[in-house]
Design a protein around this motif. Structure first.
Motif, short mmCIF file in Angstrom:
data_model
loop_
_atom_site.label_atom_id
_atom_site.label_comp_id
_atom_site.label_asym_id
_atom_site.label_seq_id
_atom_site.Cartn_x
_atom_site.Cartn_y
_atom_site.Cartn_z
N ALA A 27 0.80 -1.23 0.00
CA ALA A 27 0.00 0.00 0.00
C ALA A 27 0.83 1.27 0.00
O ALA A 27 0.27 2.36 0.12
N SER A 28 2.15 1.19 -0.15
CA SER A 28 2.96 2.41 -0.08
C SER A 28 3.11 3.08 -1.43
O SER A 28 3.61 4.21 -1.51
N ARG A 29 2.66 2.41 -2.52
CA ARG A 29 2.80 3.00 -3.85
C ARG A 29 1.88 2.25 -4.81
O ARG A 29 1.24 1.27 -4.45
N GLY A 30 1.82 2.72 -6.03
CA GLY A 30 1.10 2.01 -7.09
C GLY A 30 -0.37 1.85 -6.81
O GLY A 30 -1.02 2.74 -6.24
N LEU A 31 -0.91 0.71 -7.23
CA LEU A 31 -2.34 0.45 -7.10
C LEU A 31 -2.79 0.44 -5.64
O LEU A 31 -3.87 0.93 -5.31
N GLY A 79 -4.45 -5.11 -15.64
CA GLY A 79 -3.80 -4.70 -16.86
C GLY A 79 -2.50 -3.95 -16.56
O GLY A 79 -2.10 -3.79 -15.41
N GLU A 80 -1.83 -3.50 -17.61
CA GLU A 80 -0.58 -2.76 -17.42
C GLU A 80 -0.86 -1.43 -16.73
O GLU A 80 -1.81 -0.73 -17.07
N MET A 81 0.01 -1.10 -15.77
CA MET A 81 -0.09 0.17 -15.06
C MET A 81 1.29 0.79 -14.98
O MET A 81 2.31 0.09 -14.98
N ARG A 82 1.35 2.08 -14.85
CA ARG A 82 2.60 2.82 -14.76
C ARG A 82 3.13 2.70 -13.33
O ARG A 82 2.88 3.56 -12.47
N ALA A 111 6.36 4.12 -18.93
CA ALA A 111 5.81 5.47 -18.82
C ALA A 111 4.59 5.67 -19.70
O ALA A 111 3.81 6.60 -19.48
N THR A 112 4.40 4.80 -20.69
CA THR A 112 3.24 4.94 -21.59
C THR A 112 2.01 4.22 -21.05
O THR A 112 0.92 4.35 -21.63
N ALA A 113 2.15 3.46 -19.98
CA ALA A 113 1.02 2.71 -19.43
C ALA A 113 0.11 3.64 -18.61
O ALA A 113 0.55 4.68 -18.12
#
Length: 221
Positions: A10-14, A176-179, A193-195
């Protein structure tokens, strides 16, 4: 009654994006990740309980389950924490088996053990479980064999759990793909970077919780 969620990774991303969304709606949150400083900053911003540690550590899982019990149980468990494996990505012919064993502990055994530890509270509150998976669980991508095997195993455990626990919603979720930093490690920063940003996936997760469809494999579109 205030809803309560436990989110791993839970510290970053989704994980962080979902935590922000739930906090904005007044949820109580238990957040965990290995990065102590980043987790503490996120928890301070959101008014959440931060318990830093490795989900593969049984003692840490016990602390998480105890925290959930102290808050009266869980409405939502999100098994988001995940390892990628060796970088650069390796073909299975050269994949280190000891690394795969560690990846299975993090990506499969830890989520199952955390489910087992929190299941009584989830049953009592007719809660929900989200096990974050990947399209690699169902598609064959060169170099992704070790990671894919762990996600396929997580999906099979999720499917059986859904049959065995009819009072708890179980979704194995392909975002799916995530940045994210993980995608950058796998494919390089320029391609990652394009995700789409993780925040774009959160509305799908929020609809799951709000609408509570039947347990199953859910793919973000």
């Amino acid at each position: 009654m205030t809803n309560t969620a436990l989110i791993t990774g839970a510290s970053r991303g989704l994980g962080l994006a979902l935590a922000r969304s739930l906090a904005a709606d007044g949820w109580k949150l238990i957040l965990t990740a290995r990065g102590r400083d980043a987790l503490a900053r996120a928890a301070d911003d959101l008014g959440a309980l931060a318990l830093a540690g490795d989900v593969a550590d049984p003692a840490h899982r016990d602390r998480l389950a105890r925290a959930a019990r102290d808050l009266g149980g869980l409405d939502l468990l999100v098994n988001n924490a995940s390892g990628l494996g060796p970088v650069p990505m390796r073909p299975l012919a050269d994949y280190p088996v000891d690394t795969l064993e560690e990846l299975l502990r993090v990506n499969v055994l830890a989520p199952l053990a955390l489910i087992q530890a929190t299941l009584p509270g989830l049953r009592e509150r007719r809660g929900a479980i989200v096990n974050v998976s990947s399209d690699a669980a169902v598609e064959a991508y060169e170099g992704w064999g070790g990671y894919a095997a762990t996600k396929a195993a997580l999906e099979r455990l999720s499917h059986v759990l859904a049959v065995e626990e009819p009072d708890v919603a179980v979704w194995w979720f392909d975002p799916g793909e995530m940045r994210t930093a993980m995608l950058a490690d796998a494919v390089g920063a320029e391609e990652a970077a394009t995700a789409p940003a993780p925040e774009t996936v959160v509305p799908t997760l929020r609809r799951l919780v709000a609408e509570r469809p039947a347990s199953g494999r859910i793919r973000h579109r």
